[in-house]
Design a protein around this motif. Sequence first.
Motif, mmCIF file in Angstrom:
data_model
loop_
_atom_site.group_PDB
_atom_site.id
_atom_site.type_symbol
_atom_site.label_atom_id
_atom_site.label_comp_id
_atom_site.label_asym_id
_atom_site.label_seq_id
_atom_site.Cartn_x
_atom_site.Cartn_y
_atom_site.Cartn_z
ATOM 1 N N LEU A 106 1.354 -8.353 -5.203
ATOM 2 C CA LEU A 106 0.941 -6.951 -5.293
ATOM 3 C C LEU A 106 2.121 -6.061 -4.934
ATOM 4 N N LYS A 107 2.091 -4.827 -5.416
ATOM 5 C CA LYS A 107 3.147 -3.882 -5.086
ATOM 6 C C LYS A 107 3.107 -3.542 -3.606
ATOM 7 N N ASP B 129 -6.305 -5.108 -2.433
ATOM 8 C CA ASP B 129 -6.711 -4.232 -3.531
ATOM 9 C C ASP B 129 -5.497 -3.499 -4.101
ATOM 10 N N SER B 130 -5.259 -3.687 -5.379
ATOM 11 C CA SER B 130 -4.073 -3.095 -6.023
ATOM 12 C C SER B 130 -4.175 -1.585 -6.196
ATOM 13 N N ASP C 276 4.890 -7.758 3.330
ATOM 14 C CA ASP C 276 5.187 -9.169 3.049
ATOM 15 C C ASP C 276 3.918 -9.888 2.602
ATOM 16 N N TYR C 277 2.806 -9.557 3.241
ATOM 17 C CA TYR C 277 1.514 -10.136 2.868
ATOM 18 C C TYR C 277 1.166 -9.765 1.428
ATOM 19 N N ARG C 278 1.378 -8.501 1.073
ATOM 20 C CA ARG C 278 1.075 -8.065 -0.297
ATOM 21 C C ARG C 278 2.006 -8.722 -1.309
ATOM 22 N N LYS C 279 3.252 -8.880 -0.937
ATOM 23 C CA LYS C 279 4.204 -9.567 -1.832
ATOM 24 C C LYS C 279 3.743 -10.993 -2.107
#
Length: 202
Positions: free
Chosen positions: A45-46, A136-137, A38-41
């Motif tokens: 980010l993927k 980092d992606s 959820d944080y990456r979304k």
Amino acid sequence: MAISKFHQLFLLSLLSLSLHRPVLSNHEEESLLQGINDYRKSLKLKTLTENENAGCLAEEIADQIKHQPCTNTSGPASVPGSQPGFPGFLEFLTNCEISVTSTRDGEIMPACAPDLDANLLLSSFTKSRYNKNLNDSKFTGIGIASDNDWIVVILSTNTSEGSFTPITEEGEVPETDSAFTFGVNSVVSSCLLVLLFSFFMF
């Protein structure tokens, strides 16, 4: 009181199946994975997909550090994102059948929280020095394991030097479904043992 042959067969079946029971996922680990994704979304980010090999290594490390005290000086406040100095690290890789060259670009991030409190754990990753890795992606996979108050998150990439791929013989192509094959073979062998036992008993 004597146990009947039927009860003996039933008990043997239960024992045989228990030896090959699937590993149940841990609620705290699932909750942390959801929180991290959820944080990456939120950063567009993927999301990270589960990497079984990284998960195996995380289990080995969590088992090693599970008795360390969980204080405000342990976890992400005192540990850099990458952990090259775990005693027995090469043994852990061997136990998980991971090629050492496929771990160079990965990140190992241990953290602790009393009783693995979900909110504290998530902030240990999103609001600490670990968040630079989550931002980092290049990271595409994740392995998580917990023991006592400790949880270990390992991030993997889709490159040869960060994918945590299995050790292979020269020219051998690693099987992607080896865990599934092992599970099926185990169940089949268990059933055959039960059938053979019942044949000789009756």
